[in-house]
Design a protein around this motif. Structure first.
Motif, PDB file in Angstrom:
ATOM      1  N   GLY A 102     -51.593  18.454 -16.161  1.00 53.64           N
ATOM      2  CA  GLY A 102     -51.856  18.038 -14.902  1.00 53.64           C
ATOM      3  C   GLY A 102     -53.231  18.745 -13.877  1.00 53.64           C
ATOM      4  N   ARG A 103     -53.326  18.128 -12.972  1.00 54.97           N
ATOM      5  CA  ARG A 103     -54.559  19.358 -12.742  1.00 54.97           C
ATOM      6  C   ARG A 103     -54.391  19.026 -11.312  1.00 54.97           C
ATOM      7  NH1 ARG A 103     -58.999  16.183 -11.047  1.00 54.97           N
ATOM      8  NH2 ARG A 103     -59.778  15.284 -13.071  1.00 54.97           N
ATOM      9  N   PHE A 104     -54.948  19.994 -10.395  1.00 57.72           N
ATOM     10  CA  PHE A 104     -55.830  19.266  -9.182  1.00 57.72           C
ATOM     11  C   PHE A 104     -57.371  20.240  -8.947  1.00 57.72           C
ATOM     12  CE2 PHE A 104     -56.172  20.879  -4.671  1.00 57.72           C
ATOM     13  CZ  PHE A 104     -57.005  19.448  -4.521  1.00 57.72           C
ATOM     14  N   ALA A 105     -58.664  19.118  -8.513  1.00 51.57           N
ATOM     15  CA  ALA A 105     -60.156  20.183  -8.994  1.00 51.57           C
ATOM     16  C   ALA A 105     -60.491  19.855  -7.966  1.00 51.57           C
ATOM     17  CB  ALA A 105     -60.227  19.127 -10.333  1.00 51.57           C
ATOM     18  N   PRO A 106     -59.964  19.849  -6.962  1.00 53.06           N
ATOM     19  CA  PRO A 106     -61.475  20.420  -5.965  1.00 53.06           C
ATOM     20  C   PRO A 106     -62.586  21.288  -5.768  1.00 53.06           C
ATOM     21  CG  PRO A 106     -59.233  22.159  -5.910  1.00 53.06           C
ATOM     22  CD  PRO A 106     -59.457  22.148  -6.354  1.00 53.06           C
ATOM     23  N   ILE A 128     -60.975  25.303  -9.663  1.00 57.12           N
ATOM     24  CA  ILE A 128     -62.219  24.813  -8.953  1.00 57.12           C
ATOM     25  C   ILE A 128     -64.051  24.379  -8.974  1.00 57.12           C
ATOM     26  CG2 ILE A 128     -63.525  26.074  -6.885  1.00 57.12           C
ATOM     27  CD1 ILE A 128     -60.689  26.380  -6.419  1.00 57.12           C
ATOM     28  N   GLU A 129     -63.801  23.376  -8.764  1.00 57.46           N
ATOM     29  CA  GLU A 129     -65.430  22.463  -9.167  1.00 57.46           C
ATOM     30  C   GLU A 129     -66.670  22.233  -8.012  1.00 57.46           C
ATOM     31  OE1 GLU A 129     -64.132  18.195 -10.617  1.00 57.46           O
ATOM     32  OE2 GLU A 129     -63.013  19.476 -11.992  1.00 57.46           O
ATOM     33  N   ASP A 130     -67.152  23.978  -8.295  1.00 64.35           N
ATOM     34  CA  ASP A 130     -68.020  24.494  -7.654  1.00 64.35           C
ATOM     35  C   ASP A 130     -69.027  24.203  -8.898  1.00 64.35           C
ATOM     36  OD1 ASP A 130     -67.601  26.134  -9.824  1.00 64.35           O
ATOM     37  OD2 ASP A 130     -67.527  28.150  -8.883  1.00 64.35           O
TER      38      ASP A 130
END
Ligand code: GLU
Length: 295
Positions: free
Chosen positions: A4-8, A40-42
């Protein structure tokens, strides 16, 4: 294998809404014995705030949410997105577009379709059949009129969208050269082997577009769970404009209080802070509750 992931997006620090997605994705991974990654969705650098990425990682750590692998940063992965775009171009599933926003507005106006959908214009397809001597500025995905994309969300149930009619041929690479979120997220989820996407309900509308890209690129489809949104006092989605406060995670008590609010938003039982419980104990209790969590 559960991944799974968290992609802020580092457009600011974590707020109450983003912590709900972070906690839910972490709980889902932990409760299924899986791994939890942070990305990190930069990719949209002009919208990112310097220092926000490392600060988000610090906030997550203060909440006891530690990724199982070193976080990746989208700004360092352009070559992957470029390769995927080249693959789509070679299969004629992407085409160049010369339209400015003004061109799109004018084309829609002349078709009597001025109404934007969620503030976004449905692309009228002006460059679908060639640039007619104009210079390509962006790349778009070629959608198929009449084709309905169906998927099932673990909380929202069966969903469907005719992307061609409701969104139109969407952007993969923008006129300024930046890759679009839709392409980057799909490439990264596949490259990282993500099996489960758990994220806020505001992103549910993107899922059909992402499924089309997965199919076009031959990637597997992850399972989706969109979590409830935390609304601001005015009933609107939380944003910096209507006072989404940066979460105070400066002390363990503050972090536990923030986690309690996020857990409550997910329908989990809050753990009383005065009981001298630690973040670790609260998280463990929520993992147990999550196993029988039903939206
Ligand atoms: N970066 C996106 C956001 O913060 C989330 C992407 C995703 O979870 O798919 O809104």
């Amino acid at each position: 294998m559960y991944l799974g992931r968290f992609a802020p997006s580092p457009t600011g620090p974590l707020h109450a809404g983003s912590l709900v997605a972070a906690l839910a994705s972490w709980l889902d991974a932990r409760s299924q014995g899986g791994q939890w990654l942070v990305r990190i969705e930069d990719v949209d650098l002009p919208r990112c705030i310097p220092g926000a990425g490392p600060f988000i990682l610090q906030q997550l750590a203060a909440c006891g949410l530690f990724p199982d692998q070193t976080p990746v940063w989208q700004s360092q992965r352009s070559s992957l997105y470029q390769r995927a775009l080249a693959q789509l171009i070679s299969r004629q599933q992407a085409y160049p577009c010369a339209c400015s926003r003004k061109d799109i507005e004018q084309a829609l106006h002349s078709q009597g379709k001025d109404k934007p959908r969620h503030g976004e214009l449905v692309y009228p397809g002006s460059c679908r059949d060639g640039l007619q001597g104009k210079v390509g500025r962006a790349w778009r995905f070629r959608t198929e009129p009449g084709s309905i994309t169906r998927w099932s969300d673990r909380r929202l149930g069966p969903q469907q969208q005719e992307v061609a009619a409701e969104v139109g041929d969407f952007v993969l690479q923008r006129a300024d050269g930046l890759f679009a979120y839709q392409l980057a997220v799909v490439v990264d989820d596949a490259a990282q082997g993500i099996s489960h996407v758990v994220r806020g309900e505001d992103l549910a509308d993107n899922t059909a577009r992402q499924i089309l890209l997965q199919e076009a690129l031959g990637y597997p489809r992850p399972q989706y769970l969109h979590t409830p949104l935390v609304l601001a006092a005015d009933g609107q989605k939380l944003s910096k404009q209507n006072g989404a406060q940066a979460l105070d995670t400066s002390t363990p008590e503050a972090a536990l209080a923030a986690l309690n609010r996020a857990a409550t938003a997910l329908g989990l039982q809050a753990r009383a802070t005065e009981e001298a419980i630690t973040i670790g104990i609260a998280l463990a209790a929520w993992v147990t509750q999550w196993r029988c969590w039903r939206p």
